[in-house]
Design a protein around this motif. Structure first.
Motif, PDB file in Angstrom:
ATOM      1  N   THR A 296       8.301  10.114   0.363  1.00  0.00           N
ATOM      2  CA  THR A 296       8.340   8.673   0.569  1.00  0.00           C
ATOM      3  C   THR A 296       7.776   8.311   1.935  1.00  0.00           C
ATOM      4  OG1 THR A 296       9.743   6.700   0.614  1.00  0.00           O
ATOM      5  CG2 THR A 296      10.714   8.712   1.472  1.00  0.00           C
ATOM      6  N   TYR A 297       7.183   7.167   1.972  1.00  0.00           N
ATOM      7  CA  TYR A 297       6.682   6.626   3.237  1.00  0.00           C
ATOM      8  C   TYR A 297       7.519   5.415   3.641  1.00  0.00           C
ATOM      9  CZ  TYR A 297       2.546   9.628   3.264  1.00  0.00           C
ATOM     10  OH  TYR A 297       1.699  10.715   3.314  1.00  0.00           O
ATOM     11  N   GLN A 298       8.710   5.323   3.085  1.00  0.00           N
ATOM     12  CA  GLN A 298       9.618   4.216   3.404  1.00  0.00           C
ATOM     13  C   GLN A 298      10.274   4.487   4.748  1.00  0.00           C
ATOM     14  OE1 GLN A 298       9.801   1.460   1.629  1.00  0.00           O
ATOM     15  NE2 GLN A 298       8.448   2.265   0.059  1.00  0.00           N
ATOM     16  N   TRP A 299       9.737   3.871   5.783  1.00  0.00           N
ATOM     17  CA  TRP A 299      10.264   4.081   7.134  1.00  0.00           C
ATOM     18  C   TRP A 299       9.708   2.979   8.013  1.00  0.00           C
ATOM     19  CZ3 TRP A 299       8.442   8.424  10.921  1.00  0.00           C
ATOM     20  CH2 TRP A 299       9.362   8.580  11.954  1.00  0.00           C
ATOM     21  N   ASN A 300      10.586   2.294   8.699  1.00  0.00           N
ATOM     22  CA  ASN A 300      10.158   1.218   9.585  1.00  0.00           C
ATOM     23  C   ASN A 300      10.464   1.585  11.028  1.00  0.00           C
ATOM     24  OD1 ASN A 300       9.213  -0.719   7.605  1.00  0.00           O
ATOM     25  ND2 ASN A 300      11.347  -0.815   6.954  1.00  0.00           N
TER      26      ASN A 300
ATOM     27  N   ASP B  25       5.141  -0.331   9.792  1.00  0.00           N
ATOM     28  CA  ASP B  25       5.588   0.148   8.487  1.00  0.00           C
ATOM     29  C   ASP B  25       4.858   1.464   8.216  1.00  0.00           C
ATOM     30  OD1 ASP B  25       6.288   0.624   5.859  1.00  0.00           O
ATOM     31  OD2 ASP B  25       5.763  -1.379   5.148  1.00  0.00           O
TER      32      ASP B  25
ATOM     33  N   LYS C 192       4.490   3.027   5.717  1.00  0.00           N
ATOM     34  CA  LYS C 192       3.749   2.957   4.457  1.00  0.00           C
ATOM     35  C   LYS C 192       2.241   2.816   4.733  1.00  0.00           C
ATOM     36  CE  LYS C 192       4.484   1.996  -0.138  1.00  0.00           C
ATOM     37  NZ  LYS C 192       4.419   3.271  -0.813  1.00  0.00           N
TER      38      LYS C 192
ATOM     39  N   SER D  32      14.667   2.002  10.631  1.00  0.00           N
ATOM     40  CA  SER D  32      15.340   2.398   9.398  1.00  0.00           C
ATOM     41  C   SER D  32      15.483   3.921   9.384  1.00  0.00           C
ATOM     42  CB  SER D  32      14.547   1.913   8.180  1.00  0.00           C
ATOM     43  OG  SER D  32      13.288   2.551   8.120  1.00  0.00           O
TER      44      SER D  32
END
Length: 188
Positions: A56-60, A70, A72, A140
């Motif tokens: 996942t590239y979900q990271w802020n 982001d 992403k 995050s």
């Protein structure tokens, strides 16, 4: 010189060294100096079969000016992430090699220098050393594949999300091995 005189001199030097390590003002410079010896070695490239893939590239994150980032947006790019701190001797020891790599590859690959420290502390550290690096702070949760409990930890991630290099501890990031690896990843 006799053997006992050599032993006395060695013991005195060892005691002075230990004393210097106990004094807070001299401890960090000595530790950084010792870590620079370890940072002479290039990190190892993971075998293809052992490479973990970022799921996942979900990271802020935010940079030191509060601008959001982001992770992403790094998907499909070559990325180098370095988790570090200003108080960490191995981090300080390897930082010059990371700065050189950054200076030569900025704009070609995505660099993220990640620290949880106070922004003012980080900014003062960078200014004192004359480093111009893109430092970010997590907002995050860090993706599981990137989560770390030890620093420095540096990861080189390919365009497909494969973690090509995963190194904890000081290393020489400006080595031929790292540069050749990045150049190959940029061609993929």
């Amino acid at each position: 010189m006799s053997k006992s005189k050599n032993n006395k001199i060695s013991n005195v030097l060892f005691a002075v060294f230990i004393l210097l390590l106990l004094i807070p003002q001299t401890r960090q410079p000595i530790q950084v100096f010792l870590q620079k010896g370890l940072a002479l070695f290039s990190p190892a490239v993971e075998d293809k079969s052992d490479q973990e893939r970022l799921d996942t590239y979900q990271w802020n994150l935010t940079d030191l000016n509060g601008v959001s980032y982001d992770f992403k947006s790094a998907e499909g790019k070559v990325v180098l992430i370095n988790f570090w701190a200003t108080w960490c001797p191995p981090c300080i020891a390897e930082m010059p090699s990371l700065v050189k790599l950054h200076d030569d590859y900025k704009g070609k690959i995505q660099f993220l220098f990640v620290s949880n420290e106070d922004k003012a502390v980080i900014a003062a550290f960078l200014k004192k050393r004359g480093f111009n690096l893109p430092v970010h702070q997590p907002v995050s949760a860090v993706p599981e594949a990137l989560n770390t409990s030890s620093i420095p930890r540096t990861l080189l991630i390919g365009k497909d999300g494969s973690i090509v290099i995963d190194k904890t501890g000081a290393s020489n990031w400006n080595s031929d091995t790292v540069r050749e690896t990045i150049d190959k990843l940029l061609l993929e």
